[in-house]
Design an enzyme around this catalytic site. Structure first.
Site, short mmCIF file in Angstrom:
data_model
loop_
_atom_site.label_atom_id
_atom_site.label_comp_id
_atom_site.label_asym_id
_atom_site.label_seq_id
_atom_site.Cartn_x
_atom_site.Cartn_y
_atom_site.Cartn_z
N LYS A 168 -20.97 7.36 -12.42
CA LYS A 168 -20.26 6.28 -11.73
C LYS A 168 -20.97 5.88 -10.45
O LYS A 168 -21.07 4.69 -10.12
CB LYS A 168 -18.83 6.73 -11.42
CG LYS A 168 -17.91 6.82 -12.64
CD LYS A 168 -16.50 7.16 -12.20
CE LYS A 168 -15.52 7.11 -13.37
NZ LYS A 168 -15.78 8.15 -14.37
N ARG A 187 -19.61 1.93 -25.38
CA ARG A 187 -19.16 2.20 -26.75
C ARG A 187 -18.07 1.22 -27.12
O ARG A 187 -17.65 0.41 -26.29
CB ARG A 187 -18.61 3.62 -26.85
CG ARG A 187 -17.52 3.90 -25.81
CD ARG A 187 -16.83 5.21 -26.00
NE ARG A 187 -16.02 5.60 -24.87
CZ ARG A 187 -14.81 5.14 -24.58
NH1 ARG A 187 -14.26 4.22 -25.37
NH2 ARG A 187 -14.14 5.58 -23.54
#
Length: 676
Positions: free
Chosen positions: A116, A292
């Site tokens: 992140k 994804r």
């Protein structure tokens, strides 16, 4: 296009991928753990290969076993689904090294978005808006606290390498920071193997809005609009919908452009989701990118009419994107509800066990339709402790949000699931909650509306108890209608409660969390009456079951009529009526007298799903009331189970290390002989 693909996943997403591949004429290979040998996804594919033990680390996380299965079955590509290895850059690279196509982004893109902190630094360089915060590598406690002061409280401490709500704390003041940071770092290290955190401003009443992006190998990148995922529990999504309520065309365009910029900044290919946090005034900030296909992708399919798995397969095979940005349009509104085996009243504790009943309203599966069910389990399957307890995703589509919401309410009310706890009733309350109806959405909706969403236990209506009485009598072969049994020629052949003395009486005792409910049935010459409790007034009673659907009951209680469905398994009775489920334990005096309620006789049962840590007794041991017998681990806590009374151990059913479900008998305990 590929001839054969391997699906490196399980459950509903494996079934979802297999459905599109089958439609496209592509052969599919399933992989499965020992616990999944008879799972639905195994039967959904053309070939199935075992890859290890039930725990994910022994099977679905074994890259070597999956690559070997692909080689042995002639697969040309691997679809990772979501979860497990889907965002593992090393696995994506291993596929490429083995000459297999990874149906997803390049390993470099996954790695770039995997942290992140690093991803936000990268996004800053691409002019993607970020929440004010610190995303660097320095992790000294004093330094991070200085950053928090500079940002301004409240702040959010978040694990840099993780997700799913783990390693995340809201800090309201400077005095709370040190303890919250230490806790967050411990949890991050435990969950993700990396204690690094980031600190950012905590937004008040934020919405979670994500953008579906798609890129191909020909330089094209588009967005397929947004999804609102603000309704969450413990930082995990519960309800997703598209488009986001209140989204303006200008804001949609700005967020879409930012999402496309984020994808292009890392050389993205395939399906991805860029997640933003949005403030009430319209400002939005990058949170992370999921490299994804998302769990909630069906709502995007519903409003665009596109099959995103087909897009994935075509892009992975080198084809250009099927549509350009200007040809994508929004059609109507879609809502998805995640149906879980869990108990909302116990902080959403997973419910492990067998799905005795699982029935859906009329629907389509794995394709766009007014009511869609994407499920990975079937009636009779077992929800195990090894994997996510999702039963299915229920997706509805309507012309507008209100039609979709009402369609979801109706669909939820038509689901029949028994054998364990589910969140279906909670989802129904959520759909009907005034804040949700008004689209007053933010990530704090569930805790803010806690009183409405978790009402105090209500009394069981007399109509439900009447349906329960009808179900028990029907189960016993007694007909409640006026007509005699077909072909009956004597009182002995009629299932109508006839007695030599003329009167029929039956006492029914049903137990739930409120206690025991007593119902008395009186009958003479087919004149049935019910009384409730002790000494209540008699009320005329009539019941009838549908001939083709005997679980569907009609009862009349005085002037009132009730319809419902009854599912009786052992002594557990589930009544469905008016969109509600009532679970009652039938206190059958014959079963209690003969010990049929517990095949092991007297004993003690598991109070929750968990793992056996120790067993302190053996067969033949004499124990005293209160003596510790078994220690279980559940939810990372130890629970000691004591002997309920003096006795002799007749049988020990489980050993150290065994996983057990809630309610199973652990030890058979006979009463100790009385000394004289």
């Amino acid at each position: 296009m590929f001839d054969t693909i391997l699906i490196a996943n399980r459950g509903e997403i494996a079934c979802r991928i297999a459905a599109t591949a089958r439609r496209m004429g592509i052969r599919t290979v399933a992989v499965y753990s020992d616990a999944d040998a008879q799972a639905r996804h195994v039967h959904a594919c053309d070939v199935a290969v075992p890859i290890g033990g039930p725990e994910p680390k022994s099977s679905y996380l074994r890259a070597d076993a999956i690559l070997d299965a692909a080689r042995r079955t002639g697969a040309q590509a691997i679809h990772p689904g979501y979860g497990f290895l889907s965002e593992n850059a090393e696995f994506a690279q291993a596929c490429a090294d083995a000459g297999l196509v990874f149906i997803g982004p390049p390993a470099t893109s996954i790695a770039a978005m995997g942290s992140k902190s690093a991803a936000k630094t990268l996004m800053a360089g691409a002019d993607v808006p970020l929440v004010p915060g610190y995303y660097g590598d320095r992790q000294e406690a004093d330094f991070l606290q200085e950053q928090a002061r500079a940002i301004g409280y409240p702040v959010l401490i978040k694990a840099s390498a993780g997700g799913g709500g783990k390693g995340m704390r809201i800090v309201e003041s400077d005095a709370e920071f040190a303890a919250a940071l230490a806790s967050c770092q411990r949890e991050a290290a435990s969950s993700f193997g990396n204690p690094q955190v980031l600190v950012e401003r905590y937004l008040q009443k934020p919405r979670h809005i994500e953008i579906q992006v798609f890129a191909d190998t020909h330089g094209q990148c588009v967005h397929l609009f947004e999804r609102d995922c603000s309704v969450q529990r413990r930082f995990q999504k519960v309800i997703e919908e598209a488009p986001a309520p209140g989204m303006t065309p200008e804001r949609r365009a700005a967020m879409g452009q930012a999402a496309v910029a984020a994808a292009q900044a890392v050389g993205y290919v395939g399906a991805g989701t860029v997640e933003f946090i949005a403030e009430p005034d319209g400002r939005f900030y990058f949170m992370e990118m999921n490299t994804r296909l998302q769990v909630e992708h069906p709502v995007t399919e519903a409003i665009t009419g596109q099959d995103l798995v087909e897009w994935q397969l075509r892009v992975a095979a080198g084809e250009p994107l099927p549509l350009s940005q200007d040809r994508l349009q929004i059609q109507g509104h879609a809502i998805e509800a995640r149906i879980y085996a869990e108990n909302p009243d116990k902080d959403f504790l997973p419910s492990i066990g067998r799905l005795e009943t699982l029935q859906w309203p009329a629907h389509v599966g794995f394709q766009v339709g007014p009511v869609r069910v994407d499920g990975g389990v079937r009636e009779g399957d077992t929800i195990t402790p090894y994997y996510d307890p999702m039963i299915a995703k229920l997706i509805v589509h309507g012309d507008d949000r209100e039609q979709a919401r009402r369609r979801m309410l109706h669909a939820l009310g038509a689901v029949r699931a028994t054998g364990l706890h589910t969140n279906i009733a909670f989802l129904g309350r959520l759909m009907d909650n005034p804040a949700f109806v008004a689209a007053d959405l933010d990530t704090g909706l569930i805790p803010r509306e806690h009183a409405r969403l978790f009402p105090s236990t209500q009394a069981v209506p007399d109509g439900v108890l009447a349906l329960a009485m009808a179900a028990v009598q029907q189960h016993s072969g007694l007909n409640g209608s006026d007509a005699a049994a077909p072909g009956a020629v004597s009182p002995w052949q009629q299932a109508d409660g006839w007695r030599v003395g003329g009167a029929y009486r039956y006492a029914l005792h049903l137990q739930d969390a409120q206690g025991v409910h007593a119902v008395q049935l009186h009958g003479q010459e087919k004149n049935w009456r019910l009384t409730f409790g002790d000494g209540g007034p008699e009320r005329p009673f009539y019941w009838q079951a549908e001939s083709q659907r005997p679980r569907h009951l009609l009862v009349r209680l005085g002037d009132e009529e009730y319809r419902g469905e009854a599912y009786l398994k052992g002594l557990r009775l589930d009544i469905f009526t008016h969109g509600q489920r009532y679970t009652l334990d039938w206190q059958d005096p014959i079963a209690l007298a003969t010990g049929r309620t517990d095949e092991a006789g007297g004993g003690l049962t598991a109070p929750m799903p968990g793992k056996i840590l120790s067993v302190a007794v053996a067969v033949g041991d004499t124990v005293q009331q209160g003596q510790p017998l078994v220690v279980m681990e559940a939810m990372k806590m130890e629970h000691t189970i004591d002997a309920p009374h003096d006795g002799i151990v007749q049988e020990v059913f489980y050993a150290v290390g065994d996983q057990v479900t809630e309610g199973v008998t652990l030890i058979a305990l006979d009463a100790a002989p009385t000394r004289t």
